[in-house]
Design a protein around this motif. Sequence first.
Motif, PDB file in Angstrom:
ATOM      1  N   LYS A 105      34.526   4.448  54.083  1.00 22.51           N
ATOM      2  CA  LYS A 105      35.830   5.287  54.277  1.00 22.51           C
ATOM      3  C   LYS A 105      36.489   5.269  52.879  1.00 22.51           C
TER       4      LYS A 105
ATOM      5  N   GLN B  37      40.009  17.159  65.109  1.00 25.73           N
ATOM      6  CA  GLN B  37      39.734  16.355  64.173  1.00 25.73           C
ATOM      7  C   GLN B  37      38.110  15.589  64.699  1.00 25.73           C
TER       8      GLN B  37
ATOM      9  N   ILE C 151      35.167  16.992  53.032  1.00 34.74           N
ATOM     10  CA  ILE C 151      34.869  18.521  52.690  1.00 34.74           C
ATOM     11  C   ILE C 151      34.986  18.896  51.253  1.00 34.74           C
TER      12      ILE C 151
ATOM     13  N   GLU D 209      38.364  13.405  56.308  1.00 37.68           N
ATOM     14  CA  GLU D 209      37.713  14.531  56.435  1.00 37.68           C
ATOM     15  C   GLU D 209      37.991  15.513  55.306  1.00 37.68           C
TER      16      GLU D 209
ATOM     17  N   CYS E 252      29.032  11.231  62.169  1.00 38.22           N
ATOM     18  CA  CYS E 252      29.657  10.648  61.363  1.00 38.22           C
ATOM     19  C   CYS E 252      29.108   9.762  60.263  1.00 38.22           C
TER      20      CYS E 252
ATOM     21  N   TYR F  32      34.798  25.223  57.960  1.00 32.88           N
ATOM     22  CA  TYR F  32      36.230  24.922  58.319  1.00 32.88           C
ATOM     23  C   TYR F  32      37.066  26.179  58.196  1.00 32.88           C
TER      24      TYR F  32
ATOM     25  N   ASN G 149      38.136  17.113  69.558  1.00 29.51           N
ATOM     26  CA  ASN G 149      37.111  16.552  68.482  1.00 29.51           C
ATOM     27  C   ASN G 149      35.719  17.289  68.396  1.00 29.51           C
TER      28      ASN G 149
ATOM     29  N   PHE H  64      42.413  17.706  60.621  1.00 25.84           N
ATOM     30  CA  PHE H  64      41.575  17.021  59.631  1.00 25.84           C
ATOM     31  C   PHE H  64      42.439  15.860  58.690  1.00 25.84           C
TER      32      PHE H  64
ATOM     33  N   TRP I  16      31.719   7.096  66.821  1.00 20.94           N
ATOM     34  CA  TRP I  16      30.669   7.660  65.823  1.00 20.94           C
ATOM     35  C   TRP I  16      29.242   7.735  66.525  1.00 20.94           C
TER      36      TRP I  16
ATOM     37  N   LEU J 165      32.646  12.896  60.070  1.00 22.69           N
ATOM     38  CA  LEU J 165      32.244  13.484  58.961  1.00 22.69           C
ATOM     39  C   LEU J 165      30.653  13.813  58.974  1.00 22.69           C
ATOM     40  N   HIS J 166      30.537  14.958  59.448  1.00 30.30           N
ATOM     41  CA  HIS J 166      29.209  15.537  59.588  1.00 30.30           C
ATOM     42  C   HIS J 166      28.629  16.188  58.382  1.00 30.30           C
TER      43      HIS J 166
END
Lengths: 358, 383
Positions: free
Chosen positions: A183, A102, A140, A136, A58, A114, A53, A132, A68, A105-106
């Motif tokens: 989400k 995984q 991205i 994610e 997130c 990535y 991780n 991912f 999170w 969501l930064h």
Amino acid sequence: MKEHTIRERTGGKEALALFREADLLSLGRWSDNIRKALHPEEICTFVVDRNINYTNVCINKCSFCAFWREEESADAYLLDKDTIFRKIEETIGLGGTQILIQGGLHPALDIFYYTSLLSSIKERFDINVHGFSPPEICFIADASDLTIRETLGMLKSAGLDSIPGGGAEILSDRVREVLSPKKIKSSRWLEVMEAAHRLGMRTTATMMFGSIETAEDIVAHLDAIRQLQDRTGGFTAFIPWSFQPGNTELGDSKPGPTSNPSYGATAVEYLRVLALSRIYLDNIENIQASWVTQGLKMAQVALRFGANDFGSTMIEENVVASAGVSYAVTMDDIINSIRSAGFVPAQRDTYYKLLRTF
Amino acid sequence: MLSAIAKKVFAGKRITEKDALRLFETDDIFTLGALASHVAGKKNGVKAYFIRNRHINPTNICVNRCKFCAFSRSQGQEGAFELTIEEIIKKIGTGQNGRVRGQTASSKKSSGRQVAHHLSPITHHGISEVHIVGGLHPEWPFEHYLNMISAIKKHYPKLHIKAFTAVEIDYFSKISGRSLQDTLAALKKSGLGSMPGGGAEIFSEGIRNRLCPEKIPGARWLEVMEAAHRVGIRTNATMLYGHVESLSDRVDHLSRLRGLQDRTKGFQAFIPLAYHPKNTEIEGSYTSGIDDLKTMAASRIFLDNFDHIKAYWIMLGEKISQLALMFGADDIDGTIIEEKITHSAGALTGERLTAEQLVDLIQKAGKTAVERDSFYRTVRTFA
């Protein structure tokens, strides 16, 4: 109710009736027969991998998640490359063939983080990168102003091999609106998987149940997965697992309309969902038992309720452990558990190819 | 293969030891479950029982050194403890001191609220039974135990006291020089209400010599139980399985229990106990979930003269205990509150469940939850 076999496809209405009315032992027997027809060797497989991780930061903050953190939080983290490399090296040393990478969501990360991470992993190691989940991938894509297809293409060229099925939760937007409003919606999850399959990447599919969903939601979820699989054939396995209420916002809230989230799904509900999945998903070869959420004894019983795979050895598991569920399990424990349940333990790769039997 | 046995079961006929061995050997857990459910249904309908109880262990100091036990200590050894009678009374009254379920991980988000959520206050008004078992203490005289029972009875006149395994009763008889009958009658007079079924382990002499050579032989365990039944004390019976015994040893064990029950009708419940390997001398593995369910079902089918089969959730876990209700069990034990013996050997469960949690597990298994007293009389039915 008539005997269910692999030869006839179960319809949605029939599945709903089965799920609501059939007794557990009958569901078990039917799913066990289907499992035997698909996997007559009585082998139960597992993959040796490590769950990495890379961050717990997130922006989604789902109410069922205990993992999170805010970016400013004292225990927020983002692993550096050297730490990730060391974890991979240890995994290979332990006979691992895959890493499951995984994270949250930064907000500070984009596609180049990535692709650079993936290619630097691939330069150094011969290992399958399973990484991912669709939330994610979408994050991205959005952060970098790319389409899902472009994003997946770039990640694949950089070294991404396959995609985990997380983030599906329940593919019902009504439930998602309550549990995880930020989400991606159901259609986006399915879109990412379809695009990945079209690019030749295999993925898994999951379902998280035991929160506030109804029986209809569960059947609708299974149906969405089955329909996509009819089109692409890209799913290797289906993994139902139950909501773990510890330390989550949802687990602390009042009981929902159809179940009691403070307890999560009980053993009976888990096995009913598992057996129904095996019966309904006639086009997916493998069903995983979730020892991480259910414990080894339940995973053993699951092998008689449709499951043929023990998932991963999980050299490291942060997300579920943060919800208060923690089973310290070694590869030997997994091998012994499979054997004492009456099955032949076998290590597999990401694509369910047998590597060695024990 | 099982159809001949199924015929007997549906006809209400007794199955043989050979039949029982077949039940233990089969992979067909669905037929086993169906047969066991049939027997359980005839005896208890759709009811599944629980009790508001509390466990107390007065001491872990024990003159025996059983190889499967991680609880016992010698006098003076680190970790040895003995509770005074006052401490026992206090424990019963407060219901505190137990760890709270689900409190293994700490989280910034909600650990405080979690504690409040799970720790429903349980007072002596809340429990109806105390379960007392302990080590064979080298110095306590028999009178100490009589005083313990009468003191509890004096403080909590309505509380049912289920105490002392056959192994402890035999020991009391030895240290006091009294006959079994006198020993049991004196305890009963002090307020002992019934006896648990522990210490049976596995009767087979060969296995017993390997596991617990100092413990009373199986024949003596049965003799104590017979004496208890004769003086009007109801008891339970157990079997510790999943260590080094064979399936025939299990059948032999069940058969001896069935034989005694034919004579006395004094057993209330049979409780199969899954072996736990941590911190013991023989080590080994945990039993498989499938073995747990098969053992439950085979026991239910074979022990046709036992009214109740109990899935002891401390040892099986909440999940397998719930499933056991579909494999012949009709009882899931109780709130327990504090548990030391199985937890010393690596129990994977918490030490307490609330009555609400027990009701939820039972109802989600499709059964009617019934809170019982110590003699399986209904206290409350949960609709």
